[in-house]
Write a protein that holds these residues in place. Structure first.
Motif, short mmCIF file in Angstrom:
data_model
loop_
_atom_site.label_atom_id
_atom_site.label_comp_id
_atom_site.label_asym_id
_atom_site.label_seq_id
_atom_site.Cartn_x
_atom_site.Cartn_y
_atom_site.Cartn_z
N UNK A 298 0.82 -1.21 0.00
CA UNK A 298 0.00 0.00 0.00
C UNK A 298 0.85 1.26 0.00
N UNK A 299 1.88 1.29 0.85
CA UNK A 299 2.68 2.51 1.00
C UNK A 299 3.57 2.79 -0.19
N UNK A 300 4.02 1.74 -0.88
CA UNK A 300 4.99 1.93 -1.96
C UNK A 300 4.45 1.53 -3.33
N UNK A 301 3.16 1.22 -3.40
CA UNK A 301 2.55 0.90 -4.68
C UNK A 301 3.13 -0.34 -5.34
N UNK A 302 3.45 -1.35 -4.53
CA UNK A 302 4.08 -2.56 -5.06
C UNK A 302 3.03 -3.61 -5.43
N UNK A 303 3.26 -4.30 -6.54
CA UNK A 303 2.37 -5.41 -6.87
C UNK A 303 2.93 -6.69 -6.24
N UNK A 304 2.15 -7.78 -6.22
CA UNK A 304 2.61 -9.01 -5.57
C UNK A 304 3.93 -9.54 -6.10
N UNK A 305 4.19 -9.36 -7.39
CA UNK A 305 5.43 -9.89 -7.97
C UNK A 305 6.66 -9.16 -7.46
N UNK A 306 6.50 -7.90 -7.06
CA UNK A 306 7.65 -7.12 -6.60
C UNK A 306 7.73 -7.03 -5.09
N UNK A 307 6.79 -7.64 -4.38
CA UNK A 307 6.81 -7.61 -2.91
C UNK A 307 6.47 -9.00 -2.39
N UNK A 308 7.51 -9.73 -1.97
CA UNK A 308 7.35 -11.09 -1.47
C UNK A 308 7.77 -11.11 -0.01
N UNK A 309 6.80 -11.08 0.90
CA UNK A 309 7.08 -11.20 2.33
C UNK A 309 6.28 -12.40 2.82
N UNK A 310 6.96 -13.46 3.19
CA UNK A 310 6.31 -14.75 3.42
C UNK A 310 6.46 -15.20 4.86
N UNK A 311 5.57 -16.09 5.27
CA UNK A 311 5.63 -16.68 6.60
C UNK A 311 6.49 -17.93 6.60
N UNK A 312 7.64 -17.87 7.28
CA UNK A 312 8.49 -19.05 7.41
C UNK A 312 8.04 -19.94 8.56
N UNK A 313 7.20 -19.40 9.46
CA UNK A 313 6.69 -20.20 10.57
C UNK A 313 5.35 -19.63 10.98
N UNK A 314 4.52 -20.45 11.64
CA UNK A 314 3.19 -20.05 12.05
C UNK A 314 3.26 -19.24 13.34
N UNK A 315 2.68 -18.06 13.33
CA UNK A 315 2.67 -17.20 14.53
C UNK A 315 1.26 -16.72 14.81
#
Length: 315
Positions: A298-315
Motif C-alpha cells: 500500500x505505502x509503496x505501490x508494489x504489486x505481488x510480484x515485486x513484494x514477497x514477504x512470506x511466513x516461514x513459521x506459524x505465529x
C-alpha cells in the motif's frame, strides 16, 4: 468464510494466505485440472470448506470462481490441499521436479545466537544448480520441515544448513539432537520465489529464521546498489551471523531489537521507512508477514510480484 471443522477463521486465513503467496504454480495446476476455465493464467484460493475450496481463476476470457472438491477429507486441511494438488499433477501427467537424497552430518556448530549449523556431506551430483533461496524439505520424526541451504560447496561435497532453534518445536528438537555421523534424508527441488531486487531501492527484511536466505542473497548480490536491510532479533548476539558476509556497497543494515510479540518491532520499522521501495523480499512469522506485506504494497505501490514477504513459521 470457511466451514472447516476445528479451524478458526484466523487459522483458515493463514492457510489461504500461505498457499496464495507461496504456491501459485500448484494453484494453477488445480485450475487446469479441475476447472473449465479456458487457458488459466493464475489462480487464488478465496475460501476453504470441509469438502473443498473456492478457486478464483484468471483466464483468457476474464475471471471466474469455481468450487474445487478435495480428493480426500480424512486428513488435516493442509493435507487435503496437498492431496488435491497431487491428484491434479496425476491428472495432467505433470510430476514435480524433486529428488530424494541421503546426506550425513559431518559437523555441528553455532554461527549465532540460537542458531545451529549442520554441515552435511553430500553427493556432489545433488548440488548442481544451487542459488540463493534454494531449500530442501528434511524428514524429521515429526514430519517434513523446510530449511534454506545456507551454502553449498560442490567440490567439497558439503552443504551448510542453519536452523534457528525455536525452543521445543519439532524442527528445533530434531536439529538440536543431530550429531556427526547421523544420516539426514532430504527432498530437493524448492527455490524461493524472489522479486527483481537488483534494479535499485530494494528492501530485505526478516527475523532469525530468514537469516540464511538473507545472508545468501547479500553474498551473491550482483554489481548493483546494495539494499536496505531490516532484521529483527531477540538476542543482540544474533548480529554475529553476518560477520563473515561482505555486504554489497551501499547496503544499509539495521538490527531491530525485538520488543513485544515477534515481528511487532519489525512491522514498525517497515512502516517508518522514509525512502521509496521498488522491490522487497522478507520472511518471518506468518501473522507479521501478512501485516508487513500489506503495508509495503500500500505505502509503496508494489504489486505481488515485486513484494514477497512470506511466513516461514506459524505465529
Amino acid at each position: 468464510m470457511t466451514t472447516l471443522p476445528h479451524l478458526s477463521a484466523e487459522e483458515a486465513a493463514a492457510i489461504i494466505d500461505h498457499v496464495n503467496e507461496d504456491h501459485p504454480a500448484e494453484l494453477l495446476l488445480l485450475a487446469r485440472a479441475f476447472t473449465p476455465a479456458p487457458t488459466p493464467d493464475a489462480a487464488a484460493v478465496t475460501a476453504l470448506y470441509e469438502g473443498g475450496l473456492d478457486l478464483q481463476v484468471t483466464h483468457a476470457a476474464g475471471q471466474d470462481t469455481y468450487r474445487v472438491p478435495f480428493t480426500t477429507t480424512d486428513v488435516p486441511p493442509k493435507g487435503r490441499l496437498r492431496a488435491t494438488v497431487a491428484a491434479a499433477r496425476e491428472a495432467l501427467n505433470e510430476q514435480p521436479r524433486t529428488r530424494e537424497v541421503r546426506w550425513t552430518v559431518q559437523a555441528v556448530t553455532s554461527p549465532g545466537a540460537d542458531l545451529r549449523r549442520l554441515t552435511l556431506h553430500a553427493d556432489p551430483d545433488t548440488l548442481t544448480g544451487w542459488r540463493p533461496g534454494y531449500a530442501a524439505r528434511f524428514r524429521t520424526p515429526a514430519g517434513e520441515r523446510t530449511y534454506t541451504l545456507r551454502r553449498v560447496h560442490p567440490q567439497a561435497a558439503l552443504v551448510e544448513v542453519d536452523v534457528y532453534l525455536h525452543g521445543d518445536t519439532p524442527g528445533s528438537v530434531w536439529a538440536a539432537g543431530l550429531q556427526p555421523g547421523d544420516p539426514v534424508e532430504a527432498i530437493l527441488g524448492r527455490h524461493e520465489t524472489l522479486p527483481d531486487l537488483h534494479g535499485g531501492a530494494a528492501l530485505l527484511l526478516g527475523d532469525e529464521t530468514a537469516l540464511p536466505t538473507l545472508a545468501a542473497l547479500l553474498e551473491h548480490w550482483p554489481d548493483a546498489p546494495g539494499p536496505r536491510v531490516l532484521i529483527e532479533i531477540a538476542d543482540p548476539g544474533g548480529a554475529r551471523y553476518l560477520d563473515d558476509v561482505r555486504l554489497p556497497p551501499g547496503t544499509h543494515l539495521s538490527w531491530v531489537p525485538r520488543a513485544g510479540p515477534s515481528g511487532q518491532a519489525l512491522t514498525r520499522a517497515a512502516a517508518s521507512l522514509d525512502t521509496p521501495v521498488r522491490a522487497a523480499w522478507g520472511a518471518l512469522g506468518s501473522r507479521a508477514a501478512r501485516e508487513i506485506r500489506t503495508l509495503l504494497r500500500a505505502a509503496h505501490g508494489l504489486d505481488p510480484a515485486s513484494c514477497r514477504v512470506v511466513g516461514y513459521w506459524q505465529s
